[in-house]
Design a protein around this motif. Structure first.
Motif, PDB file in Angstrom:
ATOM      1  N   ALA A  42      -7.545   7.406   1.492  1.00 54.06           N
ATOM      2  CA  ALA A  42      -8.183   7.064   2.414  1.00 54.06           C
ATOM      3  C   ALA A  42      -8.707   7.687   3.251  1.00 54.06           C
ATOM      4  CB  ALA A  42      -8.254   5.472   3.163  1.00 54.06           C
ATOM      5  N   CYS A  77      -8.234   0.468   2.889  1.00 50.50           N
ATOM      6  CA  CYS A  77      -6.842  -0.108   1.897  1.00 50.50           C
ATOM      7  C   CYS A  77      -5.796  -1.112   2.250  1.00 50.50           C
ATOM      8  CB  CYS A  77      -5.798   1.143   1.324  1.00 50.50           C
ATOM      9  SG  CYS A  77      -4.948   2.016   3.540  1.00 50.50           S
ATOM     10  N   VAL A  82       1.146  -1.035   0.274  1.00 49.43           N
ATOM     11  CA  VAL A  82      -0.159  -0.201   0.441  1.00 49.43           C
ATOM     12  C   VAL A  82       0.938   0.807   0.003  1.00 49.43           C
ATOM     13  CG1 VAL A  82      -1.888   1.615   1.333  1.00 49.43           C
ATOM     14  CG2 VAL A  82      -1.484  -1.326   1.465  1.00 49.43           C
ATOM     15  N   GLU A  90      -1.715   6.260  -1.442  1.00 53.19           N
ATOM     16  CA  GLU A  90      -3.513   5.165  -1.163  1.00 53.19           C
ATOM     17  C   GLU A  90      -3.786   5.774   0.148  1.00 53.19           C
ATOM     18  OE1 GLU A  90      -3.466   0.882  -2.950  1.00 53.19           O
ATOM     19  OE2 GLU A  90      -1.441   1.800  -3.131  1.00 53.19           O
TER      20      GLU A  90
END
Length: 63
Positions: A17, A32, A9, A13
């Motif tokens: 979120a 995520c 991740v 990302e």
């Protein structure tokens, strides 16, 4: 840059979120997957949450 190596991740990302409403490490993980493996990235996730929350308070309010 990767925040969570276990689930690949990236920082963008995690920030996405957070921008979508995640305000805890658990809610970021739900969004995520970051932080749901070994947990070594939880401090970084917490830092990103706090940083984004601080950035929100610096935005000018609409008049």
């Amino acid at each position: 840059m990767y925040v969570c190596i276990c689930f690949h991740v990236r920082e963008r990302e995690v920030r996405s979120a957070i921008h979508c409403g995640a305000r805890t490490e658990e809610s970021v993980g739900d969004a995520c997957g970051a932080g749901t493996g070994c947990g070594s990235c939880l401090d970084r996730i917490r830092d990103l949450i706090e940083g984004e929350a601080g950035a929100d308070t610096l935005l000018p309010s609409a008049a």
